[in-house]
Design a protein around this motif. Structure first.
Motif, PDB file in Angstrom:
ATOM      1  N   LYS A  71       1.538  75.807 -81.356  1.00 50.92           N
ATOM      2  CA  LYS A  71       1.371  75.523 -82.784  1.00 50.92           C
ATOM      3  C   LYS A  71      -0.097  75.514 -83.164  1.00 50.92           C
ATOM      4  O   LYS A  71      -0.952  75.144 -82.371  1.00 50.92           O
ATOM      5  N   ARG A  72      -0.366  75.913 -84.394  1.00 54.60           N
ATOM      6  CA  ARG A  72      -1.676  75.740 -85.003  1.00 54.60           C
ATOM      7  C   ARG A  72      -1.591  74.458 -85.825  1.00 54.60           C
ATOM      8  O   ARG A  72      -0.625  74.220 -86.534  1.00 54.60           O
ATOM      9  N   VAL A  73      -2.602  73.613 -85.723  1.00 54.29           N
ATOM     10  CA  VAL A  73      -2.588  72.291 -86.348  1.00 54.29           C
ATOM     11  C   VAL A  73      -3.478  72.267 -87.589  1.00 54.29           C
ATOM     12  O   VAL A  73      -4.587  72.786 -87.562  1.00 54.29           O
ATOM     13  N   VAL A 109      -1.858  73.103 -80.283  1.00 56.12           N
ATOM     14  CA  VAL A 109      -1.113  72.262 -79.350  1.00 56.12           C
ATOM     15  C   VAL A 109       0.090  73.049 -78.864  1.00 56.12           C
ATOM     16  O   VAL A 109       0.469  74.055 -79.471  1.00 56.12           O
ATOM     17  N   ASP A 110       0.690  72.590 -77.789  1.00 57.64           N
ATOM     18  CA  ASP A 110       1.925  73.183 -77.286  1.00 57.64           C
ATOM     19  C   ASP A 110       2.967  72.077 -77.259  1.00 57.64           C
ATOM     20  O   ASP A 110       2.795  71.078 -76.554  1.00 57.64           O
ATOM     21  N   PRO A 113       9.839  70.975 -75.119  1.00 58.19           N
ATOM     22  CA  PRO A 113      11.172  70.466 -75.423  1.00 58.19           C
ATOM     23  C   PRO A 113      11.499  69.163 -74.684  1.00 58.19           C
ATOM     24  O   PRO A 113      12.158  68.304 -75.223  1.00 58.19           O
ATOM     25  N   GLY A 114      11.025  69.015 -73.479  1.00 60.33           N
ATOM     26  CA  GLY A 114      11.330  67.809 -72.720  1.00 60.33           C
ATOM     27  C   GLY A 114      10.344  66.682 -72.949  1.00 60.33           C
ATOM     28  O   GLY A 114      10.516  65.587 -72.418  1.00 60.33           O
ATOM     29  N   GLY A 115       9.292  66.943 -73.717  1.00 60.82           N
ATOM     30  CA  GLY A 115       8.277  65.929 -73.995  1.00 60.82           C
ATOM     31  C   GLY A 115       7.540  65.521 -72.744  1.00 60.82           C
ATOM     32  O   GLY A 115       7.681  66.159 -71.718  1.00 60.82           O
ATOM     33  N   PRO A 116       6.728  64.504 -72.759  1.00 60.25           N
ATOM     34  CA  PRO A 116       6.362  63.810 -73.990  1.00 60.25           C
ATOM     35  C   PRO A 116       5.377  64.640 -74.807  1.00 60.25           C
ATOM     36  O   PRO A 116       4.598  65.403 -74.262  1.00 60.25           O
ATOM     37  N   ASN A 117       5.467  64.481 -76.097  1.00 61.28           N
ATOM     38  CA  ASN A 117       4.569  65.179 -77.014  1.00 61.28           C
ATOM     39  C   ASN A 117       3.719  64.147 -77.739  1.00 61.28           C
ATOM     40  O   ASN A 117       3.890  63.879 -78.922  1.00 61.28           O
TER      41      ASN A 117
END
Length: 129
Positions: A71-73, A109-110, A113-117
């Motif tokens: 993602k671009r933040v 950031v990336d 799916p399983g986190g943690p994010n």
């Protein structure tokens, strides 16, 4: 009835890209060493193929759901300026974070799916990176 079976199978299988379950994202935004009082954070698909995800920043903290992947933040914060309102009665509201955190952002950031994010962004108000 048999001619409806293929359409039903397409609907059940889904058409187009596989949908992704939203991933929990949380974190903090710090500006000049202090929690960002209020703002927004948006995560965008760099390829522009998925809608952006995001939420509000309050007292430096945020939490929302986002699709997985790179993602671009963009982080934004604005404040009302003292003085008169415009001709339509709206106050003068201005972005006070440098453009390198929103319109010209190279922050990435990336989301997994399983986190943690858990994300942290340390920003400076100076125009120098």
């Amino acid at each position: 009835m048999s001619r409806f079976v293929p359409i039903t199978l397409l609907i059940l299988a889904g058409c187009g890209p596989t949908s992704q379950r939203p991933c929990a994202v949380e974190g903090e935004v710090v500006l000049d060493g202090k929690p960002l009082h209020a703002g927004t954070i948006q995560l965008f698909d760099p390829a522009g193929q998925l809608a952006g995800d995001g939420g509000t920043v309050a007292d430096g903290r945020f939490a929302f759901s986002a699709s997985a992947g790179p993602k671009r933040v963009e982080i934004r914060a604005s404040k009302m300026m003292p003085g008169p309102v415009d001709s339509q009665g709206r106050p003068d509201v201005r972005e006070y974070l440098p453009a390198r955190y929103h319109d010209q952002s190279k922050l990435t950031v990336d989301i997994h799916p399983g986190g943690p994010n858990r994300l942290r962004f340390d920003l400076t108000s100076s125009d120098k990176p």
